[in-house]
Enzyme design. Structure first.
Site, PDB file in Angstrom:
ATOM      1  N   LEU A 162       7.215   2.213  -1.210  1.00 48.32           N
ATOM      2  CA  LEU A 162       7.869   3.227  -1.725  1.00 48.32           C
ATOM      3  C   LEU A 162       7.120   3.767  -3.019  1.00 48.32           C
ATOM      4  CD1 LEU A 162      11.450   1.802  -1.812  1.00 48.32           C
ATOM      5  CD2 LEU A 162      10.797   3.742  -0.690  1.00 48.32           C
ATOM      6  N   PRO A 163       7.229   4.952  -3.632  1.00 47.99           N
ATOM      7  CA  PRO A 163       6.252   5.770  -4.421  1.00 47.99           C
ATOM      8  C   PRO A 163       6.158   4.958  -5.796  1.00 47.99           C
ATOM      9  CG  PRO A 163       7.643   7.214  -3.341  1.00 47.99           C
ATOM     10  CD  PRO A 163       8.153   5.912  -3.008  1.00 47.99           C
ATOM     11  N   LYS A 209      -3.810  -6.770  -7.987  1.00 49.96           N
ATOM     12  CA  LYS A 209      -4.124  -5.418  -7.621  1.00 49.96           C
ATOM     13  C   LYS A 209      -4.342  -4.624  -8.564  1.00 49.96           C
ATOM     14  CE  LYS A 209      -3.099  -1.394  -4.978  1.00 49.96           C
ATOM     15  NZ  LYS A 209      -2.109  -0.710  -4.005  1.00 49.96           N
TER      16      LYS A 209
END
Lengths: 322, 322, 322, 322
Positions: free
Chosen positions: B92-93, B196
């Site tokens: 999801l964003p 990340k």
């Protein structure tokens, strides 16, 4: 810079020297060397090992004595030295000293057969101006700055970045190969310096970037070695993360494991960033990250860390107490 | 991000799928997928190809229809979906949508056999908070953000960075292998996200640094390809200089040669830098270069370049007229 | 922050208090105060001096005892306190504590006549969310952060930056005047915080800029006082150069002359810059100088200078040895 | 820079000229002026108005014709001009042109009574070198750069920052007063330039900082005028926020209200920042904010905004679409 190469080396260097020695068979040259410091002393020695006749000058008597013991002829006047050589290398600390040195050497004319080769790190604009002055007198001048640091100079594994014509590049290549293993033709006069400055600016940016990324990862809870492996197999990898990690315990051969001693000093990267900033200003080139890297290293220098390896920026940034 | 992989691919992807299909023999799982956008749609498809039964949800009807045509079961309520699956992926964003989505899915209790896996890029702090909430209800939750972009999602060559216990990592590994080729265990909950964000911060710094160094070298008179070769065999090299050079004409497969279309968008790197800045603030970590990179990309975004590949920073910086 | 005001003050504060006391004649209010730290303790005392009845809470017993000695009623539960007051001030360290405190105070309903006023420095987004929550329960909530530091709190010379409706501003103005001398209506909910954060970001930029300019001028050979006079009568002047010069010996009353003790701490400006960075990220606003200022102060904090006045950045930057 | 002064002026300038004219009664001097551009042309005219005899040179014939029409004597050779004057002003674009111009003027000896005054903005190092060269020939040389821009030059309201001995300062003061209203003695040779560069670096930092703070405040929902009032009565205030606000509609007389035309150009502040960066490098002074300001203005220049007023940085940074 390539400390890891220290481990290969002694035998290799010896066998390479043999081969080079042979490749100059019947081709022993008279070579001048002005500037016998940490880099220049080793470079001149390697030229002797390769069978050339060395003609040297330095303001330090011990530096001259050292080369004399290896067979070099020592001069007290560079102008006289310059008359006697086929190739003349200068390896000096900064713009002003390089400029003054060439002024002195060439004031009363030059030997038109001499090729002058400056291996110092200086402003590309000064290179162009020296080239004009010297070619007007009838001799040739090119720039050939190096990377590889003191270990590279010692083991004849330097990289040379050459700025000059194709013919000049070909004329000096075999001599440079006595001191280095990669001889790159970068373009016209000054392009050797331009390449070196732009590369070293990127190196400084990478080193600070890796220091920030490692520090952030560690503070968020990652194991340093685990994160180094992740970044090195991903899009964040760079020379500094792979071969010169600034975090102690990650790259065994890096200065980070030796209290940031040796390697490439904060003083030198700061000098190179100063030169890069200067040419960026005169060429109207925006370098936001390069300028910030310059300021960060200047801050480290002002904090008394000038003589430490430039990877100490990690140590400077990490929080000890909070 | 690895556009170059596009050229291998179709046959490879097919044969890998066959192998994976077999490796789940007798192991077909019920897998939920919430979020079927550019990334999620391909990821869910690859799970179907690998033999799993997919249960999907998205607010876009076409996205759902597309998966339905491939055999997935479509739900209108994620809470119901979540009751029926062994593994549930969310892709999801942003933080808020991820948070709201888990709130909705788990408000009335969970299937205690479900492992929830969030592959979105979010704040590691939110990961830890979700993990607490969900484990308090009796199920498991881990973070597994990805790199590799849309091509990696399409060809099942993503890298997954997993944060969770060793047992949880082992429990999800074979499922993640249906969608990616490198599955890295980064540490405890949130460490996938931390890895990340720190990697992508370094990527942004590298990309801007390479853009500045290339621009400076070119403006000083160097040929772009020559300088790229020099930097790539020297201490300034990095992933961005070697495989994704921002100067048109240097890396054939890079977005720079395609008007900066495709690739990794300025919007996405700006989002990741925003998250990295946030965790740097909360962990009191100095990130001078990372913060400047963030601001530079935010400026590009404000100049209308958000949808372009992030290597467009070179194009933004180079001087056209003076 | 306005240390110079220290010199006016005692008589002034006394006479102002008299006037204020009269202005609330027949208007003595029940006022709650949650958070009696360095700032809040003085603010609550000034409300007592002005004739109001104080109802207070703090986790520190000595802080409560101090106010009790001046006539305040001490509570052990903020929810109970909140039921008994016309106005309730919160003056707390950060977002999380403010959020938790309102959660606790209002969980079981509110006194609909209470106006809640948060004078902490927090994220404007949290202000908006608290305002919604509390107005949904039937009471009112506004933001009114302050500048002026501990001396301003002590002498009732704070500046209040108020976010709320015109009516709410008018309703609280006379109460705020018991603690401050400038009560500014900045706009709707959250705009008090927005104004404070944007102003303090500019303050940090100015302070670092003045430190760099002074340091550069001094190192080039200028006398510090001469250069301060030049800049202060020219285009480089700012609050920091005129009233808070970071170079010892220039502004007599500045913390620079007192070993950088007192004043506005590096910890607090770093906190404010962190909040400013957060709202810049969420509003997609480029703040290159603000972000760099944040990083510089974060570096100072990591070097152990968090408790020193923020003008110590000059001392940090100047070269001692070279 | 002081556009607001435009509104006072015509009568004032006239009456000041009368006074000045009288003050040089019996004191009309022969004054040379080399460089009759936007600034120099007005400055030379003001010297004529004050009753002095002008001897001028410029490479532009119209510029010379303009002064000739006002009574000046035009020369084709600066060396000849220099022999005939008591004071000689140079007002030229950059280091190289100033250097070459002095070389030419003094190559064949100097009039030992001449005081050379350079009002260009150049490197303080060059000032020191010129001073040595010229004093060795027997004349005097000082630096006296200006601020106040074209309006200041036109209305004789410039600020002069003088570097030289006390005696030299006193010798030139009354002449400088014909062109300016503040004549500051900054210290020894070069200190005029040092003061100007350090002040203008601070000005650039302030302008960008104010632009960021205004933009952030506006995007968070504040009214621009309201926020400008808040910052101007608080700790964030500076010359740029008070008298030269970069947001249209806030300061009526600022270039922001005139499409960023007129004022102080991006080209000029970029030039000054380049000089400041150079002296910071040579003096090992960290200037992180100054360097970033330099890069931001260099980016604006590369985007074609060089001729616009430097407050256009606000317009550059604000988001139009998102």
């Amino acid at each position: 810079m390539s400390l890891r190469i220290v481990s290969q080396s002694v035998l290799n260097a010896w066998s390479q020297t043999l081969i080079r020695g042979m490749s100059t068979q019947g081709g022993s040259k008279n070579i001048g060397f002005v500037g016998l410091g940490n880099m220049g002393g080793h470079m001149a020695s390697n030229l002797i090992k390769a069978g050339h006749k060395l003609h040297v000058f330095d303001i330090s008597k011990p530096a001259c004595d050292n080369l004399k013991a290896k067979g070099a002829t020592v001069y007290s006047k560079t102008a006289e030295l310059a008359q006697n050589v086929d190739f003349l290398f200068t390896m000096l600390p900064n713009n002003d000293i390089v400029d003054a040195s060439y002024e002195e050497m060439t004031a009363n004319g030059v030997n038109k057969n001499t090729i002058f080769i400056d291996s110092s790190t200086i402003d590309p604009t000064l290179v162009k101006s020296l080239q004009k002055r010297i070619s007007a007198k009838g001799a040739r001048f090119i720039d050939a700055p190096v990377s590889g640091g003191v270990p590279g100079a010692e083991q004849a594994t330097l990289t040379f970045m050459v700025g000059g014509t194709e013919a000049e590049y070909n004329a000096v290549k075999s001599v440079l190969e006595c001191m280095g293993k990669r001889i790159t033709h970068c373009g016209d006069y000054g392009m050797g310096q331009a390449a070196k400055l732009a590369n070293n600016m990127m190196l400084a940016i990478s080193m600070i970037g890796v220091s920030e990324a490692m520090n952030l990862a560690i503070r968020l809870g990652l194991n340093p070695k685990t994160f180094a492996e992740i970044i090195n197999s991903s899009t964040g990898r760079c020379w500094a993360s792979e071969l010169y990690n600034p975090v102690p315990g990650v790259t065994p051969t890096a200065p980070a494991n030796n209290s940031y001693k040796g390697g490439f000093s904060t003083d030198l990267i700061t000098k190179d960033l100063g030169l890069a900033s200067g040419v960026a200003t005169s060429s109207n080139t925006p370098i936001p990250m390069g300028a910030l890297a310059h300021q960060i290293y200047r801050t480290l220098k002002s904090k008394g860390l000038g003589s430490k390896d430039f990877s100490i920026v990690y140590d400077f940034m990490k929080n000890e107490n909070n």
